[in-house]
Design a protein around this motif. Structure first.
Motif, PDB file in Angstrom:
ATOM      1  N   LEU A  15       0.826  -1.203   0.000  1.00  0.00           N
ATOM      2  CA  LEU A  15       0.000   0.000   0.000  1.00  0.00           C
ATOM      3  C   LEU A  15       0.857   1.248   0.000  1.00  0.00           C
ATOM      4  O   LEU A  15       0.563   2.220  -0.709  1.00  0.00           O
ATOM      5  CB  LEU A  15      -0.926  -0.009   1.221  1.00  0.00           C
ATOM      6  CG  LEU A  15      -1.832   1.205   1.414  1.00  0.00           C
ATOM      7  CD1 LEU A  15      -2.742   1.417   0.206  1.00  0.00           C
ATOM      8  CD2 LEU A  15      -2.675   1.043   2.681  1.00  0.00           C
ATOM      9  N   GLY A 146      -8.360  -0.570   8.687  1.00  0.00           N
ATOM     10  CA  GLY A 146      -7.190  -1.329   8.257  1.00  0.00           C
ATOM     11  C   GLY A 146      -7.457  -2.826   8.235  1.00  0.00           C
ATOM     12  O   GLY A 146      -6.991  -3.545   7.343  1.00  0.00           O
ATOM     13  N   ARG A 149      -9.444  -3.615   5.176  1.00  0.00           N
ATOM     14  CA  ARG A 149      -8.554  -3.584   4.008  1.00  0.00           C
ATOM     15  C   ARG A 149      -7.738  -4.880   3.926  1.00  0.00           C
ATOM     16  O   ARG A 149      -7.533  -5.439   2.843  1.00  0.00           O
ATOM     17  CB  ARG A 149      -7.628  -2.370   4.100  1.00  0.00           C
ATOM     18  CG  ARG A 149      -6.804  -2.105   2.849  1.00  0.00           C
ATOM     19  CD  ARG A 149      -5.823  -0.961   3.090  1.00  0.00           C
ATOM     20  NE  ARG A 149      -6.476   0.317   3.260  1.00  0.00           N
ATOM     21  CZ  ARG A 149      -6.698   1.197   2.286  1.00  0.00           C
ATOM     22  NH1 ARG A 149      -6.332   0.903   1.038  1.00  0.00           N
ATOM     23  NH2 ARG A 149      -7.270   2.354   2.534  1.00  0.00           N
ATOM     24  N   ARG A 152      -9.981  -7.755   2.789  1.00  0.00           N
ATOM     25  CA  ARG A 152     -10.245  -7.657   1.341  1.00  0.00           C
ATOM     26  C   ARG A 152      -9.033  -8.097   0.535  1.00  0.00           C
ATOM     27  O   ARG A 152      -9.178  -8.762  -0.509  1.00  0.00           O
ATOM     28  CB  ARG A 152     -10.644  -6.226   0.978  1.00  0.00           C
ATOM     29  CG  ARG A 152     -12.037  -5.825   1.432  1.00  0.00           C
ATOM     30  CD  ARG A 152     -12.490  -4.546   0.750  1.00  0.00           C
ATOM     31  NE  ARG A 152     -11.617  -3.419   1.061  1.00  0.00           N
ATOM     32  CZ  ARG A 152     -11.796  -2.582   2.082  1.00  0.00           C
ATOM     33  NH1 ARG A 152     -12.803  -2.763   2.918  1.00  0.00           N
ATOM     34  NH2 ARG A 152     -10.971  -1.579   2.274  1.00  0.00           N
ATOM     35  N   HIS A 153      -7.845  -7.731   0.980  1.00  0.00           N
ATOM     36  CA  HIS A 153      -6.629  -8.089   0.244  1.00  0.00           C
ATOM     37  C   HIS A 153      -6.501  -9.607   0.093  1.00  0.00           C
ATOM     38  O   HIS A 153      -6.079 -10.100  -0.962  1.00  0.00           O
ATOM     39  CB  HIS A 153      -5.397  -7.526   0.962  1.00  0.00           C
ATOM     40  CG  HIS A 153      -4.096  -7.892   0.297  1.00  0.00           C
ATOM     41  ND1 HIS A 153      -3.547  -7.143  -0.726  1.00  0.00           N
ATOM     42  CD2 HIS A 153      -3.255  -8.942   0.494  1.00  0.00           C
ATOM     43  CE1 HIS A 153      -2.426  -7.709  -1.119  1.00  0.00           C
ATOM     44  NE2 HIS A 153      -2.221  -8.795  -0.400  1.00  0.00           N
ATOM     45  N   MET A 263      -1.287  -2.226   9.449  1.00  0.00           N
ATOM     46  CA  MET A 263      -2.435  -1.797   8.653  1.00  0.00           C
ATOM     47  C   MET A 263      -3.086  -0.545   9.230  1.00  0.00           C
ATOM     48  O   MET A 263      -3.635   0.276   8.495  1.00  0.00           O
ATOM     49  CB  MET A 263      -3.459  -2.924   8.566  1.00  0.00           C
ATOM     50  CG  MET A 263      -2.993  -4.143   7.800  1.00  0.00           C
ATOM     51  SD  MET A 263      -2.450  -3.765   6.113  1.00  0.00           S
ATOM     52  CE  MET A 263      -3.933  -3.050   5.414  1.00  0.00           C
ATOM     53  N   THR A 267      -3.375   2.716   6.931  1.00  0.00           N
ATOM     54  CA  THR A 267      -4.706   3.264   6.663  1.00  0.00           C
ATOM     55  C   THR A 267      -4.785   4.731   7.056  1.00  0.00           C
ATOM     56  O   THR A 267      -5.391   5.549   6.352  1.00  0.00           O
ATOM     57  CB  THR A 267      -5.771   2.445   7.410  1.00  0.00           C
ATOM     58  OG1 THR A 267      -5.723   1.094   6.928  1.00  0.00           O
ATOM     59  CG2 THR A 267      -7.160   3.009   7.194  1.00  0.00           C
ATOM     60  N   GLN A 271      -5.714   7.613   4.398  1.00  0.00           N
ATOM     61  CA  GLN A 271      -6.845   8.509   4.584  1.00  0.00           C
ATOM     62  C   GLN A 271      -6.400   9.966   4.605  1.00  0.00           C
ATOM     63  O   GLN A 271      -7.151  10.852   4.169  1.00  0.00           O
ATOM     64  CB  GLN A 271      -7.619   8.110   5.849  1.00  0.00           C
ATOM     65  CG  GLN A 271      -8.255   6.736   5.681  1.00  0.00           C
ATOM     66  CD  GLN A 271      -9.206   6.302   6.780  1.00  0.00           C
ATOM     67  OE1 GLN A 271     -10.036   5.407   6.559  1.00  0.00           O
ATOM     68  NE2 GLN A 271      -9.120   6.877   7.960  1.00  0.00           N
TER      69      GLN A 271
END
Length: 284
Positions: A15, A146, A149, A152-153, A263, A267, A271
C-alpha cells in the motif's frame, strides 16, 4: 488445514508503494504542495511518543509531511481545543490526529469532536462515526478500517458470515462491528462482561479480538476453519487472543506483531492522502 497468515506488514508495504505514486502525482497537480498530517501529543507517555514517531516515519516514506505538536502534561481541555482550532483553520494541514490517551484532566471526547470531519483521518469524531455507520462516505477509525482492508486483500469472505467482535471501544470494537455489518456479515458485539462469551466466540466464522486484555480469548473457544483477527498488542508481543493451536486449525490468522498494527498506520496515511486529494479538488 493450511492456515493463511494475514500479513499486515507485507500488505502495508504494498500500500505504501502505491501511496507514494499517488502522493507524487498529487504534488504535480497541486503546485508542489505536500500533504500534511498533524499529530498532537499531550504529555510524555513513552509509548504514545513511539507511536507518533512511527506515524511520522510512515508519512515521510510516501513523500508526505508530518507535523508533531507536543503539549505539556498539564494542558487543559480549553488549551487543547485552541490548538485543534488552529489546525482546523490551517489550509496546509489535511489530517489531524490526537494521540490517545490524553491526560485525565482533558475531556477527550470533546477534543476529538472538535476536529473537522474532513480532517478526521483517524475516524474518531461522532459525526464521522455516524456517517460510517450509515454507510455514507467518511473516514473510518483507522484500526478497523485497516482490518477491513487486510481482509479484502486476502479475499476473506465476509458476506453472510457470522462475526464476533470482542471489545466495544468507540474507536475499535464498535466501528469494527459496524464495518463488518456494512459488508453483510451477521455481527455479535461482545465484551469482557458478556455472559457465555465462550459460546458466542465458538459460533463465529470471523473472530476479532479487540478487548485490550492479554490472551483474554482462549484458542479452545475458536472453531475449526474460523478467521482470527487479533487487534490487541501488549508488552512482549502478546495479543488479545491465545495463539496456541490456531495455525493448522483456522482458515486465516493475523500474527502479533505484524498483522493489524501495520495496517492501522498504513490506513491512517492513506486517509490523510485522500483528504489532501479532496482538498485539492475543492480548491481547483
Amino acid at each position: 488445514m493450511s492456515s493463511i497468515i494475514l500479513d499486515g506488514k507485507a500488505v502495508a508495504a504494498q500500500l505504501a508503494a502505491a501511496l507514494a505514486t499517488e502522493t507524487a502525482a498529487l504534488k504535480q497537480v497541486n503546485g508542489g504542495r505536500t500533504p500534511i498530517l498533524a499529530t498532537i501529543l499531550v504529555g510524555d507517555d513513552p509509548s504514545s511518543a513511539t507511536y507518533v514517531k512511527m506515524k511520522g516515519n510512515a508519512c515521510r516514506r510516501i513523500g508526505m509531511d508530518s507535523r508533531t505538536i507536543v503539549l505539556p502534561q498539564a494542558t487543559t481541555t480549553e488549551e487543547l481545543l485552541e490548538k485543534i482550532d488552529e489546525l482546523n483553520a490551517a489550509p496546509d494541514v489535511h489530517g489531524i490526529l490526537l494521540q490517545h490517551p490524553v491526560p485525565h484532566q482533558i475531556d477527550e471526547r470533546k477534543c476529538f469532536d472538535r476536529i473537522k470531519t474532513e480532517k478526521d483521518v483517524d475516524g474518531v469524531t461522532t459525526t464521522g462515526f455516524g456517517m460510517m455507520a450509515m454507510n455514507e462516505p467518511a473516514f473510518g477509525s483507522a484500526t478497523p478500517a485497516g482490518i477491513m482492508r487486510l481482509l479484502r486483500h486476502y479475499d476473506v469472505p465476509i458476506e453472510g458470515k457470522r462475526a464476533v467482535v470482542v471489545g466495544r471501544s468507540p474507536i475499535l470494537g464498535k466501528p469494527m462491528a459496524l464495518m463488518l455489518s456494512n459488508a453483510n456479515a451477521t455481527v455479535t458485539l461482545c465484551h469482557s462482561r458478556t455472559i457465555d462469551l465462550e459460546d458466542e466466540v465458538r459460533r463465529a466464522d470471523i473472530v476479532v479480538g479487540a478487548v485490550g486484555k492479554p490472551h483474554f480469548i482462549r484458542a479452545s473457544w475458536i472453531k475449526e476453519g474460523a478467521v482470527v483477527v487479533d487487534a490487541g498488542y501488549h508488552p512482549g508481543g502478546i495479543g488479545d487472543i491465545e495463539p496456541d493451536g490456531l495455525l493448522g486449525r483456522c482458515k486465516a490468522v493475523t500474527p502479533v506483531p505484524g498483522g493489524v498494527g501495520p495496517m492501522t498506520i498504513a490506513t491512517l496515511v492513506a486517509q490523510t492522502l485522500a483528504a489532501a486529494q479532496r482538498a485539492a479538488k475543492t480548491s481547483s
